[in-house]
Each structure stands twice: as structure tokens, then as C-alpha cells.
Enzyme design. Sequence first.
Site, PDB file in Angstrom:
ATOM      1  N   GLU A 208      39.161 125.560   8.002  1.00  0.00           N
ATOM      2  CA  GLU A 208      38.436 124.595   7.182  1.00  0.00           C
ATOM      3  C   GLU A 208      38.116 123.298   7.901  1.00  0.00           C
ATOM      4  OE1 GLU A 208      40.615 127.246   4.206  1.00  0.00           O
ATOM      5  OE2 GLU A 208      41.006 126.396   6.183  1.00  0.00           O
TER       6      GLU A 208
ATOM      7  N   GLU B 122      44.396 132.432   2.390  1.00  0.00           N
ATOM      8  CA  GLU B 122      45.110 131.870   1.245  1.00  0.00           C
ATOM      9  C   GLU B 122      45.340 132.928   0.165  1.00  0.00           C
ATOM     10  OE1 GLU B 122      44.133 127.154   1.151  1.00  0.00           O
ATOM     11  OE2 GLU B 122      42.390 128.464   1.015  1.00  0.00           O
TER      12      GLU B 122
END
Length: 697
Positions: free
Chosen positions: A124, A104
Amino acid sequence: MSEAIGYERVGDIAILAANNPPVNALGHDVRNGLVDGIARAEADGAKAVLIYGEGKTYFAGADIREFGKPPTQPFLPDVCTRIEASPLIVVSALHGTALGGGLEIALGSHFRIAVPTARVGLPEVLIGVMPGAGGTQRLPRLVGVDVAVDVITSGRQIGAKEALAMGVLDRVVEGTPREIGLAYAQELLDSGAERRAISEMPAPEAVDFDALYNMVLQKGRGQIAPALAVRGVQACCELPFEEGMKRERELFMELMASDQRQGMIHAFFSERAVGKLPELKGVAPRNLNAVGVIGGGTMGAGIATAALLSGLSVVMLEMTAEAAEAARGRIESNLGGALKRGKLSQAQFEDLTTKALTLATDYAALGDVDLVIEAVFEDMGVKKQVFTQLDAVCKPGAILASNTSYLDINEIAACTKRPADVIGLHFFSPAHVMKLLEVVVADKTAADVVATGFALGNRLKKTSVRAGVCDGFIGNRILSTYRTCADHMILDGATPYQIDKALTDFGFAMGPYAVADLAGLDIGWAVRKRKRAEGVDPRARDFTYADKLCEDGHFGQKTGTGYYVYQAGKRAGVPNPDVMPLIEADRAAQGLTPRDFSDDEIVRRYMAAMVNEAAKVVGEGIARRPLDVDVTLLYGYGFPRYRGGPLKWADMVGLPGLLSDMQDWAKEDGYFWQPAPLLEELVAEGRTFDDLNKETA
């Protein structure tokens, strides 16, 4: 600036170098250093910024030391937004892994370059959450909905070459991340390139997100994180970027508060804790270069395959030359799968099958190996014959291991003159695929032999769990009990097919009767006959329908019929019409009137039986900690990872309620539903199984 992020100017380029060993995790100091570094570069007159990681990796992800603690500013979404908002050209140079928040950060940069060995991903969902710092908003804008959903919902790591083809990376170049990053940033400046913010790119066209959500939920067998991540991607397509970021954060926080996230985090930390045993601190394992495997059936061939793939040389012992050649065929078939998947080159395949593998029919061939694993028929007499011969031919210091699933390792060790060298190494079939290894420690097993068992498991890329000696060790002992509970429910009115469906709906990969067909019904039959021969308590309920299936030659998938009928070329079976008449005859012979079971009651009883026996296993010291049980069931028995394991599940649903249910059921069957003393103790003291994990950490 934070010491975790170094600052340097090279011409017009400001360099932000992460230095937060060992994996440059995105802890508070790193996040703070990135924000300060961008501000300093802007004030310093730089025209571009290079972000890279010192050491072995770019930002590998979140800092696990912060898991479970209140987040502190600057929050990661804000860091990514601040990087992207800079008027300077920001380049990220990747090596090692850029996972989760690491990717990210890279997506918040304007350009991305990587070395060929770099790997990226958004894993995640593997810990029960979803990207929460713009991953579901930026990635779809860059690569489209289909690719983004695959990356996000699978949690898989992606190599640099594939990431380049997807469009995640702009370039892949040999060199150090500093060298290639500086060269790329300078080239961009020289060409007059403009900053390229992903958030300013158009959103992709929306798809049928309701259908996609349902498909992902079904594929995950009830795991909600991948499905909610689809809703994050939907927000990318349907909302302005800032509103999409808010929606992503709402979904992320919803998952953070879920039981599934608790279960996944527990599984994550338990997997890392399970091999850390105080008794092995400072104990060096013995050298391992060559191993012997006795028995070349499915299990033995799988063990040999795993050993060959780990770089060990293997001597495969069989009773006849024909059996040895059949074993070679199984090993070559296993390795052929790795060859087809590109995990092995043709040259490596040939080296493993012609140089690293030796076939033998004489025990003398095992004279120089460092460790022998027997994988012969599950019969104590046969095992003792094997170990007596191994004791005679193996060199001093060689480790003698049994792959037995149930039998007493102490009794096996007693037939040798070297009981300190004897250990149980219980693999799960197929052994070259399944991740679990039970390291069974007998009374006289030496500490360095135990350490070698764990070292072997690590080399074979297994998750190893220490187990004590009892019938079935950790996993199969608990399996025997919860499977018995299922058999009782069948006598009382449930069907194998209802039970299988209820438990797959709960999240198991397969129900117990489909699993039995896969493993072979003859295995359970042999165990039941052995236990009956040893003497069964007259209070125990018994049944005959499963024996009659075996007597008729129905052993499951290997014979094409068991609880299910398997048609050629189809993995899933259909109910075997011969099964219910056998069950009904058994009920009639015992004078039982069947009743209806709800799916909820099936799951509750099945899980209570599992938890109760697991509590006995921990209480007796067969498993040292509750987390050892959880890891065993997760990796060897298809327990749904998002529930954390049976004892984590028990903590979350509440131990007092489970104990109360067992006490009620004991009124019907006081022998089977005897509460574990440890469970009663924990309820009385208001404690949980996880409290025990913390005490032994």
C-alpha cells in the site's frame, strides 16, 4: 451469493472459490460474496472453510476500478473481521499473489498454505497509503515488530519460502491451491485443531516507535505513508485489538486525503497509461531475436546486458579487439552482479557470456541482426558515419536505433536509404538498471518500428515513453532548463550545496550538482560548447565556472573531483573547495552582487522552470500528454514519486500561482521566464494538466 465467489461443499469443508478475473481483485461483489459465503457455511453445517482463487492468482489486491470512488459496504476491514470471527476453521490457500487486501484476507483466515511460487506483501505504501484492513494489527502479532515494519514500510513482495520462514505462512506445498487447501483443511479437522485467530494472539512488545518513525521518514525522503504505517504498528503494540483497528483506519483515511496519495495514485495510473498509444492500436511489432550494440562503454555494455538478460542474443561491435574485450569485461561485471544476487545461475551466466554474446570488430557481423542500437560518442558526424555503414550492411527490415541523448534523429535518418527504419532509443545509465526508455519517433519512422521500440522496452522491463524530436527530447530538454535555472541562482547568490540540499529535502534522490558529478561534467560541457557554436541568443545569461571546472580536468565521480570531492570507497562526496572561488570570480566578472536564497525559493524557482519547460514540451507535441512528462521525470530523473511528477505537482500547488511567480521573475529576466503558451491557456480557462490527460485517455 455473489457470482464472484463460488460455493461448494466437499464433506465437512465449504469451499469459497474466487472467480473475478483477471486477478480476483477485491471489488464489492467479491467482498460481499466472502461475507455471504462464510454465513452460508456456518448455516450449512460445515466444520471448515477453504478460501482460494480460481485462475492465476489468489486475491491480488484492491480493485483499481474502485480507486477514487466512495467505498461501499461491506468494507474490507469488516470482511476480514467477519472471516476471522467464524467459529469454523478457515483456511486460505494461496497461489499467484496475495497483496494488500489479499494478504489481509489471508491474515483474517486461521491458517495459510501456499504453493511455492506464491508471493505475498502489503504494498500500500507504493500508492501513498498503508494497510487499512488489519495489516498493521495482525501481521506484527504473527511475525513481530521488526519483520512487520520491514514488510509494511518497504511494500516489497515476498516469496513463499521467505514468508514461511517469517511465519506468515503455515505451509508451502506443491499442487493446485484447491488440492493443497482441501488436504490441509481436512488434516486440521482430523487432528482436532482449533481455530487460530491472529487478533486473539498477544501483541508484541513495544519498541522506541518515535525513533523508528523518524528513521523511516528520513529513509523515505519525506514520504509520509511508511512513517504513518509505523504508527499503525505502534497501535498494535499499545492498544487493544479493536482500538488498534480504529487507529489504523484513522491513519489510513488521513493518508487517503493527502496530496502524497494523489501523487502516488497518479504515478500508478500514468505508468500503465504511458505505453497505450492510439497510433499503435492493431500495429504488430517486428520480430526481435538478435540485436547489435555499437560501442561497449558504460552505456553500450549496459544496453547489451539488459538485452542478454531478456533472452536476446547480442552482437557487440567495437573498433578494436582490445576495446571489444574491455566491453566483454563490463558486460560480465554487470551480469556478475545478477549472479551474486541469485538472479542468474552459474550455467546461465556462462551461456549468456559465451553463447548469447558475440564480439565483433567488423560491421559485417551485424548483417543478420533484427535491430542495432548505436551507443557511440555524442557527435553528429560520428553518428552519421555509423548509420551510413549500418545502412550498407544491415538486412532489409532491420531497425536502426540511436541512443543519442540530444541529437536530431531526423538528421541521422536522412543519411540512410531507409529513414522509416530509424528510431531513437534513449536509455538511461546504467542501462541494465534504470527503468526509463525514451522511444524517439522521427518524422519518417514507420508505425511498426515504433511498436517494436515499445515491445523491446517491455521485454527489457523498461517503462517506455514516446518522445518527439527536439534537442534533448522530453527529459534532457526539461533537465537543461531547470538546471539552467539552478545555475542562474548560483550566479545570483545560492551555492551548489544549498541547492542540492534543498532539492533532496524536497524529495529528489540527488540534487542537480551531485547528479552532474555522477553523469560526468564533460557531458554538460560538450552540450554547452555545441550550443554556443550553433549560436546563443544574446538575451540568455551565461556562465563560465562549470567550464573552468572541466578545463581543469574535474569531470565528477569519474575523476574523483567535480562539484564534490570523492574519496576512494565512499559514494558520497564532500564540497570541492575549488568550486566557490570559480563561482565568485564569475559573479565578479559579470558585476553581480550575490543575495541570500531561502530553500523554499530555490525549490519554487527550480520547479517552476521545470513545469514551464514541460508545458512547452507538451504544447509542441514533443510529449503527447502531461503524464508522459511525469513518467519521464519519475523514472529517469529521480523526481519524488509521492509528488506524482512535475505536472501533477503543479496541478496540486496551483497553476495560477506558478504563472504569477513566473510573470514576476520575468521582470528580472524576461528571456528565461517566458511563460509557456499552454500554461497561460490552462490558467485562463481554469483547467489543469490532468484535464489534458483525461482528454487523451
